[in-house]
Scaffold this active site. Structure first.
Site, PDB file in Angstrom:
ATOM      1  N   HIS A  15       0.872  -1.203   0.000  1.00 28.26           N
ATOM      2  CA  HIS A  15       0.000   0.000   0.000  1.00 28.26           C
ATOM      3  C   HIS A  15       0.892   1.230   0.000  1.00 28.26           C
ATOM      4  O   HIS A  15       1.521   1.559   1.006  1.00 28.26           O
ATOM      5  CB  HIS A  15      -0.906   0.013   1.233  1.00 28.26           C
ATOM      6  CG  HIS A  15      -1.868   1.157   1.239  1.00 28.26           C
ATOM      7  ND1 HIS A  15      -3.210   1.002   1.433  1.00 28.26           N
ATOM      8  CD2 HIS A  15      -1.687   2.489   1.053  1.00 28.26           C
ATOM      9  CE1 HIS A  15      -3.810   2.172   1.373  1.00 28.26           C
ATOM     10  NE2 HIS A  15      -2.902   3.097   1.154  1.00 28.26           N
ATOM     11  N   HIS A  17       1.522   5.424  -1.705  1.00 29.23           N
ATOM     12  CA  HIS A  17       1.167   6.598  -2.516  1.00 29.23           C
ATOM     13  C   HIS A  17       2.449   7.165  -3.117  1.00 29.23           C
ATOM     14  O   HIS A  17       3.339   7.594  -2.377  1.00 29.23           O
ATOM     15  CB  HIS A  17       0.490   7.668  -1.653  1.00 29.23           C
ATOM     16  CG  HIS A  17      -0.789   7.192  -1.048  1.00 29.23           C
ATOM     17  ND1 HIS A  17      -2.012   7.345  -1.658  1.00 29.23           N
ATOM     18  CD2 HIS A  17      -1.033   6.504   0.107  1.00 29.23           C
ATOM     19  CE1 HIS A  17      -2.957   6.797  -0.908  1.00 29.23           C
ATOM     20  NE2 HIS A  17      -2.384   6.276   0.175  1.00 29.23           N
ATOM     21  N   LYS A 106      -9.368  -0.145  -5.888  1.00 30.71           N
ATOM     22  CA  LYS A 106      -9.353   0.484  -4.573  1.00 30.71           C
ATOM     23  C   LYS A 106     -10.705   1.120  -4.292  1.00 30.71           C
ATOM     24  O   LYS A 106     -11.191   1.925  -5.090  1.00 30.71           O
ATOM     25  CB  LYS A 106      -8.247   1.558  -4.541  1.00 30.71           C
ATOM     26  CG  LYS A 106      -8.216   2.386  -3.260  1.00 30.71           C
ATOM     27  CD  LYS A 106      -7.755   1.584  -2.054  1.00 30.71           C
ATOM     28  CE  LYS A 106      -7.915   2.370  -0.772  1.00 30.71           C
ATOM     29  NZ  LYS A 106      -6.676   2.735  -0.138  1.00 30.71           N
ATOM     30  N   HIS A 143     -10.451   1.087   1.765  1.00 36.08           N
ATOM     31  CA  HIS A 143     -10.265   2.081   2.826  1.00 36.08           C
ATOM     32  C   HIS A 143     -11.489   1.947   3.730  1.00 36.08           C
ATOM     33  O   HIS A 143     -12.578   2.391   3.373  1.00 36.08           O
ATOM     34  CB  HIS A 143     -10.156   3.498   2.250  1.00 36.08           C
ATOM     35  CG  HIS A 143      -9.901   4.529   3.302  1.00 36.08           C
ATOM     36  ND1 HIS A 143      -8.714   5.226   3.414  1.00 36.08           N
ATOM     37  CD2 HIS A 143     -10.676   4.959   4.336  1.00 36.08           C
ATOM     38  CE1 HIS A 143      -8.782   6.049   4.453  1.00 36.08           C
ATOM     39  NE2 HIS A 143      -9.963   5.905   5.029  1.00 36.08           N
ATOM     40  N   HIS A 181      -4.641  -0.688   5.789  1.00 38.08           N
ATOM     41  CA  HIS A 181      -4.182   0.093   6.943  1.00 38.08           C
ATOM     42  C   HIS A 181      -5.134   0.003   8.143  1.00 38.08           C
ATOM     43  O   HIS A 181      -5.682   1.012   8.590  1.00 38.08           O
ATOM     44  CB  HIS A 181      -3.929   1.559   6.575  1.00 38.08           C
ATOM     45  CG  HIS A 181      -4.967   2.216   5.709  1.00 38.08           C
ATOM     46  ND1 HIS A 181      -6.305   2.232   6.013  1.00 38.08           N
ATOM     47  CD2 HIS A 181      -4.851   2.887   4.544  1.00 38.08           C
ATOM     48  CE1 HIS A 181      -6.961   2.889   5.084  1.00 38.08           C
ATOM     49  NE2 HIS A 181      -6.100   3.286   4.174  1.00 38.08           N
ATOM     50  N   ASP A 254       1.457   2.625   3.491  1.00 34.90           N
ATOM     51  CA  ASP A 254       0.607   3.804   3.291  1.00 34.90           C
ATOM     52  C   ASP A 254       1.443   5.084   3.316  1.00 34.90           C
ATOM     53  O   ASP A 254       0.946   6.144   3.710  1.00 34.90           O
ATOM     54  CB  ASP A 254      -0.517   3.873   4.329  1.00 34.90           C
ATOM     55  CG  ASP A 254      -1.660   4.789   3.884  1.00 34.90           C
ATOM     56  OD1 ASP A 254      -1.699   5.179   2.699  1.00 34.90           O
ATOM     57  OD2 ASP A 254      -2.502   5.111   4.735  1.00 34.90           O
TER      58      ASP A 254
HETATM   59  O1  DOR Z   1      -3.446   9.534   5.603  1.00 31.81           O
HETATM   60  C1  DOR Z   1      -3.775   9.247   4.477  1.00 31.81           C
HETATM   61  N1  DOR Z   1      -3.182   9.822   3.394  1.00 31.81           N
HETATM   62  N2  DOR Z   1      -4.749   8.349   4.301  1.00 31.81           N
HETATM   63  C2  DOR Z   1      -5.264   8.089   3.089  1.00 31.81           C
HETATM   64  O2  DOR Z   1      -6.164   7.290   3.012  1.00 31.81           O
HETATM   65  C3  DOR Z   1      -4.779   8.822   1.897  1.00 31.81           C
HETATM   66  C4  DOR Z   1      -3.415   9.331   2.088  1.00 31.81           C
HETATM   67  C5  DOR Z   1      -2.992  10.332   1.045  1.00 31.81           C
HETATM   68  O3  DOR Z   1      -3.193  10.084  -0.148  1.00 31.81           O
HETATM   69  O4  DOR Z   1      -2.415  11.349   1.412  1.00 31.81           O
HETATM   70 ZN    ZN Z   2      -3.367   5.098   1.537  1.00 34.19          ZN
END
Ligand code: DOR
Ligand code: ZN
Length: 353
Positions: A15, A17, A106, A143, A181, A254
């Site tokens: 997971h 970003h 997702k 999520h 998460h 995450d």
């Molecule tokens: O804390 C988070 N940041 N939770 C999420 O679900 C998305 C993520 C983000 O893309 O910044």
């Molecule tokens: Zn995330």
């Protein structure tokens, strides 16, 4: 006795970003030096909703990597996801299934978190897509938070289990789900005791910190993520689950970078940037539970087994070397503050063994 070094199969991040453009180029090398593969989240602006967009995004990731690490011995494989919307068609699911690129969809409940405006407003709108996913054995990453303003932010995950996840699994018992998460004892207990194809990822911050970290001596935005940190009993339940050896739990950082000014502000963004010291943070958590011998399975075996992908074969090394998380990282004219900034780590990632 605590070992002086850990040699283990190279892990994957289930997971992550990575963002896009300049930020992608900045953050990607931190993940690519530790992990062989990562499940890349689709919450760009606009979101990645089609196989075509996911394929182009994967190309941009590969190009950014080639540019940044040409001389290094790095082979990183981005595993792409599509953002499920009220309008995702069964045909798109079929195209995803046939692609070599997309591994999962997702589910963001609309309004749950960063760039979730296009998320699902009602799962009944997704019946055709979910049927196609179940039929084609595609993974749904979830999520797991309800978004109603009348539900306390600390209760949103537990309420999601009862109101959304259990009914969803009742309707689609063969649907392969990763509860992303997880942050609560309820989620860990539910996943552990549920029958059928469900697993969960756990972040380093939810293993290492409870919600006090958000308010230690003042408000601390770099510990703010969604789902938000919970009470100590929940942290302990997550640490027990992660280090239990159960194949239902695996690593998903995450890692979610936001430039410092967008976190240190009156309405700061959610997300912890954990990529720079991800493995060291997990090692810290597992060591605290006396469970370093179970780190490899959590980080390197359970994820690929659930996703039905081969395990990695290369080995990496962590040494028991103290280091301080001390340097912010230049990005977008400002900085990224890594998770645990200012704290001491007992472990250091040393590269391939
Ligand atoms: O804390 C988070 N940041 N939770 C999420 O679900 C998305 C993520 C983000 O893309 O910044
Ligand atoms: Zn995330």
């Amino acid at each position: 006795m605590t070992p002086q070094q850990i040699i283990m199969t190279q892990p994957d991040d289930w997971h992550l970003h990575l963002r896009d453009g300049e930020m992608l180029g900045t953050v990607l090398p931190y993940t690519a030096r530790q992990f062989a593969r990562a499940i890349v989240m689709p919450n760009l602006k606009p979101p990645v909703t089609t196989v075509k967009q996911a394929t182009e995004y994967a190309q941009r990731i590969r190009a950014a990597l080639a540019q940044r690490s040409a001389e290094q011995n790095i082979a990183f494989d981005p595993l792409m996801t599509l953002y499920l919307t009220d309008h995702t068609s069964a045909d798109e699911i079929q195209r995803a299934r046939d692609s070599e690129v997309v591994q999962a969809l997702k589910l963001y409940p609309a309004g749950a978190t960063t760039n979730s405006e296009s998320g699902v407003t009602d799962l009944n709108h997704c019946t055709k897509a979910l049927e196609a996913m179940q039929k084609n054995a595609m993974v749904l990453c979830v999520h797991g938070e309800v978004t109603h303003q009348d539900v306390d932010v600390f209760d949103r995950e537990a309420v999601f289990i009862d109101q959304v996840l259990i009914p969803l699994r009742h309707r689609f018992p063969e649907l392969r789900i990763v509860f992303e998460h997880i942050t609560t004892r309820q989620a860990a207990d539910y996943v552990q005791s549920a029958s059928g194809p469900i697993a969960a990822t756990i972040t380093p911050q939810h293993l290492l910190y409870n919600r006090n970290a958000l308010f230690q001596g003042g408000i601390r935005p770099h510990y703010y993520c969604l789902p938000v940190l919970k009470r100590e009993v929940h942290r302990q339940a997550l640490l027990a689950a992660a280090s239990s050896g159960s194949p239902k739990f695996f690593l998903g950082t995450d890692s979610a970078p936001h430039e410092r000014a967008t976190k240190e502000t009156a309405c700061g963004c959610a997300g912890c940037f954990s990529a720079p010291y991800a493995l060291e943070l997990y090692a810290q958590a597992f060591a605290s539970a006396g469970a370093l011998d179970r780190l490899e399975a959590f980080a390197s075996f359970h994820g690929p087994d659930f996703y039905r992908l081969p395990r990695n074969t290369r080995k990496i090394k962590l040494s028991r070397t103290a280091q301080k998380i001390s340097s912010p990282i230049a990005a977008e004219g400002g900085f990224l503050v890594p998770l645990g900034f200012g704290e001491q780590l007992d472990w250091r990632f040393e590269g391939f063994a």
